[in-house]
Design a protein around this motif. Structure first.
Motif, PDB file in Angstrom:
ATOM      1  N   ALA A 164       1.020  -0.942   0.096  1.00  0.00           N
ATOM      2  CA  ALA A 164       0.109   0.337  -0.090  1.00  0.00           C
ATOM      3  C   ALA A 164       0.696   1.373   0.136  1.00  0.00           C
ATOM      4  N   ASP A 165       1.903   1.355   0.374  1.00  0.00           N
ATOM      5  CA  ASP A 165       2.767   2.661   1.123  1.00  0.00           C
ATOM      6  C   ASP A 165       3.968   2.808  -0.410  1.00  0.00           C
ATOM      7  N   ALA A 166       4.238   1.563  -1.692  1.00  0.00           N
ATOM      8  CA  ALA A 166       4.510   1.879  -3.018  1.00  0.00           C
ATOM      9  C   ALA A 166       3.894   2.697  -3.698  1.00  0.00           C
ATOM     10  N   PRO A 167       4.951   3.564  -4.301  1.00  0.00           N
ATOM     11  CA  PRO A 167       4.350   5.211  -4.773  1.00  0.00           C
ATOM     12  C   PRO A 167       3.694   4.820  -6.411  1.00  0.00           C
ATOM     13  N   VAL A 168       2.873   3.999  -6.656  1.00  0.00           N
ATOM     14  CA  VAL A 168       2.080   3.243  -7.989  1.00  0.00           C
ATOM     15  C   VAL A 168       0.759   3.987  -8.240  1.00  0.00           C
ATOM     16  N   GLY A 169       0.993   4.848  -9.668  1.00  0.00           N
ATOM     17  CA  GLY A 169      -0.737   5.546  -9.602  1.00  0.00           C
ATOM     18  C   GLY A 169      -1.573   4.501 -10.494  1.00  0.00           C
ATOM     19  N   LEU A 170      -2.459   4.565  -9.625  1.00  0.00           N
ATOM     20  CA  LEU A 170      -3.782   3.064  -9.806  1.00  0.00           C
ATOM     21  C   LEU A 170      -4.868   4.096 -10.757  1.00  0.00           C
ATOM     22  N   GLY A 171      -4.896   3.740 -11.449  1.00  0.00           N
ATOM     23  CA  GLY A 171      -6.164   3.718 -12.421  1.00  0.00           C
ATOM     24  C   GLY A 171      -7.062   2.980 -12.688  1.00  0.00           C
ATOM     25  N   ALA A 172      -8.624   2.878 -13.136  1.00  0.00           N
ATOM     26  CA  ALA A 172      -9.298   1.933 -14.070  1.00  0.00           C
ATOM     27  C   ALA A 172      -9.952   2.306 -14.361  1.00  0.00           C
ATOM     28  N   GLU A 173      -9.592   2.015 -15.940  1.00  0.00           N
ATOM     29  CA  GLU A 173     -10.328   2.240 -17.035  1.00  0.00           C
ATOM     30  C   GLU A 173     -10.459   1.653 -18.193  1.00  0.00           C
ATOM     31  N   THR A 174     -10.886   1.074 -19.070  1.00  0.00           N
ATOM     32  CA  THR A 174     -11.028   1.083 -20.584  1.00  0.00           C
ATOM     33  C   THR A 174     -11.020   1.379 -22.052  1.00  0.00           C
ATOM     34  N   SER A 175     -11.263   2.655 -21.523  1.00  0.00           N
ATOM     35  CA  SER A 175     -10.862   3.363 -23.412  1.00  0.00           C
ATOM     36  C   SER A 175      -9.377   3.603 -23.440  1.00  0.00           C
ATOM     37  N   LEU A 176      -8.791   4.043 -24.285  1.00  0.00           N
ATOM     38  CA  LEU A 176      -7.993   3.823 -25.068  1.00  0.00           C
ATOM     39  C   LEU A 176      -7.830   5.239 -25.003  1.00  0.00           C
ATOM     40  N   ARG A 177      -8.788   5.625 -25.216  1.00  0.00           N
ATOM     41  CA  ARG A 177      -8.441   7.524 -26.089  1.00  0.00           C
ATOM     42  C   ARG A 177      -8.032   8.165 -24.815  1.00  0.00           C
ATOM     43  N   ASP A 178      -8.745   7.540 -23.189  1.00  0.00           N
ATOM     44  CA  ASP A 178      -8.494   8.127 -21.776  1.00  0.00           C
ATOM     45  C   ASP A 178      -6.748   8.238 -21.336  1.00  0.00           C
ATOM     46  N   ILE A 179      -6.803   7.084 -21.413  1.00  0.00           N
ATOM     47  CA  ILE A 179      -5.611   6.011 -21.612  1.00  0.00           C
ATOM     48  C   ILE A 179      -4.458   6.534 -21.963  1.00  0.00           C
ATOM     49  N   LEU A 180      -4.569   7.167 -23.506  1.00  0.00           N
ATOM     50  CA  LEU A 180      -3.643   7.609 -23.607  1.00  0.00           C
ATOM     51  C   LEU A 180      -3.655   8.527 -23.692  1.00  0.00           C
ATOM     52  N   THR A 181      -4.619   9.819 -22.968  1.00  0.00           N
ATOM     53  CA  THR A 181      -4.050  11.078 -22.919  1.00  0.00           C
ATOM     54  C   THR A 181      -3.522  11.256 -21.595  1.00  0.00           C
ATOM     55  N   THR A 182      -3.678  10.399 -20.889  1.00  0.00           N
ATOM     56  CA  THR A 182      -2.991  10.155 -19.721  1.00  0.00           C
ATOM     57  C   THR A 182      -1.890  10.424 -19.337  1.00  0.00           C
ATOM     58  N   LEU A 183      -1.388   8.778 -20.341  1.00  0.00           N
ATOM     59  CA  LEU A 183      -0.079   8.664 -20.393  1.00  0.00           C
ATOM     60  C   LEU A 183       0.997   9.111 -21.273  1.00  0.00           C
ATOM     61  N   GLU A 184       0.132  10.641 -21.735  1.00  0.00           N
ATOM     62  CA  GLU A 184       0.806  11.426 -22.272  1.00  0.00           C
ATOM     63  C   GLU A 184       0.923  12.990 -21.473  1.00  0.00           C
ATOM     64  N   ALA A 185       0.277  12.851 -20.815  1.00  0.00           N
ATOM     65  CA  ALA A 185       0.027  13.390 -19.457  1.00  0.00           C
ATOM     66  C   ALA A 185       0.976  13.638 -18.461  1.00  0.00           C
TER      67      ALA A 185
END
Length: 477
Positions: A164-185
């Motif tokens: 739980a203390d690991a610095p991992v960003g967690l997300g729950a999503e299936t839309s490829l467009r939203d995922i790529l937008t997040t990764l670009e940011a």
């Protein structure tokens, strides 16, 4: 007006509707087999390439890029280089998990795409969550995108594993467009996509998990990895045959393909590299499933032989090589009279076709029949052995079970059996023998021609054919 008259006149005349060309006209639909990826001109119930039934689905054509035809704009010149150009080896990031780093070829390479497959519930998500936490703790910016579970479920698993203390960003999503937008940011160093079958692109008019969606999602994510220098790990489902679901083109697109293997009845798990552009293929990492997650096994040979008791009929120890690592496993056989017209042949952990060949060679070349006998063969610990060097050990276990004679407990066996009954030498004999000597074995049987330098301190018996082996070991043949 005829077409020739229109050409002679100087005025522009609108063409009839049937003569107009729609630049956005859709191309003819194509059909693709979801098992092997073969393309077909029309739908049929059975794929002619692989023979699978009801596996052909319609594939929506990808949108065409303007200027991509022969009459489009010219592209730029490709920069060419000589074959002897010196380049520095790719930089690798170590997770601090030696078994995982070994399978990856010595660490995680930036801008690499990795596909991980395995049976449902085998522990893929657990392994990758532990790996993501390990890489994040080394300083890599890591994101974990789950398309199958809610974020709360992933957090519960992380709390149970002590991550739980690991610095991992967690997300729950299936839309490829939203995922790529997040990764670009975010511009992460590592992103885990669990799983690729749940991703969907709004550019493709088909359901998530279809062939078109899989190809589009994999292409976009791999392109992002190469463009931004981010390592991407994709989780893939497997079919009932144990192969990663979807067309083979996905495996060709990525740099590394890993299979997470194991039996649910055993606590051992094997992470096997079947393709690796940055390291040796067929490398394995061994893990043990515990209540606190997956624990690494530093000495898999000792673990696979830990429950081996006194010498018993039907047991033979095989000295094998998995990638660059020597691994000793126990091959167990049971031969019993059969009441069936067609005796049973049950094989677990070995190639059943190869075992049928060994039985045929024993009967044809050595005169030892297995007609009317049920044959059961198993590799202890849930290990899967794929190299031909296990032929002689499997034959020894079968003969030991049939003759009810136990082999010496301190003996290891390896060698390939040809159809003529001759024994063929195999590679890396020294590594096999050194691993056996380290675990307390003092004698070995190998084919004639096996190269050894005699530094292992083991007693070697080199035999030329299967007839000699059966005569010396069991007095048969």
């Amino acid at each position: 007006m005829r077409r020739s008259d229109r050409r002679q006149s100087g005025t522009l005349i609108a063409l009839p509707p049937y003569e107009q060309k729609d630049p956005m006209a859709k191309s003819a639909p194509s059909f693709r087999c979801s098992e092997c990826g073969a393309t077909h001109a029309k739908w049929s119930g059975r794929c002619e390439a692989c023979g699978a039934w009801n596996s052909i689905v319609e594939e929506s054509p990808l949108s065409k890029v303007p200027g991509s035809g022969l009459g489009g704009a010219k592209g730029k010149l490709i920069q060419l280089s000589a074959l002897d150009t010196k380049e520095a080896p790719p930089k690798r990031a170590l997770a601090g998990m030696p078994e995982l780093d070994r399978v990856l070829g010595g660490g995680l390479v930036a801008a690499s795409a990795i596909l991980v497959g395995g049976d449902p519930g085998i522990g893929k998500s657990t392994l990758l969550l532990q790996a993501a936490a390990a890489f994040a703790r080394t300083g890599l910016k890591t994101l974990y995108i789950s398309g199958e579970e809610a974020a709360s479920q992933v957090r519960m698993r992380a709390a149970r594993l002590g991550l739980a203390d690991a610095p991992v960003g967690l997300g729950a999503e299936t839309s490829l467009r939203d995922i790529l937008t997040t990764l670009e940011a975010e511009r992460p160093d590592l992103v885990v996509i669990d799983s690729i079958q749940t991703m969907w692109s709004d550019r493709v008019e088909s359901a998530p998990g279809s062939v078109s969606q899989l190809r589009a999602a994999a292409h976009e994510l791999v392109s992002f990895a190469k463009r931004r220098g981010t390592a991407v790990i994709l989780v893939g489902h497997v079919t009932k045959d144990g192969q990663i679901a979807g067309p083979r083109v996905i495996e060709h697109m990525v740099d590394t393909v890993l299979y997470f293997e194991g039996e649910r009845g055993h606590q051992f798990r094997i992470l096997r590299a079947v393709k690796n552009r940055f390291g040796p293929a067929s490398e394995i990492g061994v893990f043990e499933m515990t209540g606190a997650g997956l624990a690494e096994v530093a000495n898999p040979s000792a673990l696979f032989l830990s429950e081996r008791g006194q010498a018993a009929p039907g047991s033979a120890v095989f000295a094998g090589i998995e990638g660059t690592r020597p691994v000793l496993t126990e091959i167990q056989a049971l031969v019993a009279p059969s009441s069936l017209a067609s005796p049973r042949r049950t094989v677990v952990g070995l190639d059943s076709g190869r075992i049928s060949t060994i039985l045929a060679v024993l009967e044809s070349r050595c005169g030892i029949p297995f007609t009317g006998l049920d044959v059961f063969l198993n590799v202890a610990g849930g290990m899967k052995v794929i190299e031909p060097a296990a032929d002689l050990a499997a034959a020894a276990a079968l003969l030991s079970a049939r003759e009810d004679t136990a082999l010496p407990a301190d003996m290891v066996i390896f060698g390939e059996i040809s159809l003529s009954g001759a024994l063929r030498p195999v590679g890396q004999a020294e590594n096999r023998l050194k691993e056996a000597a380290k675990l307390g074995f003092s004698q070995a049987i190998a084919p004639t021609g096996t190269k050894t330098d005699g530094t292992t301190g083991m007693s070697m018996r080199k035999l030329g054919d299967l007839v000699t082996f059966t005569g010396e070991m069991f007095g048969a043949g």
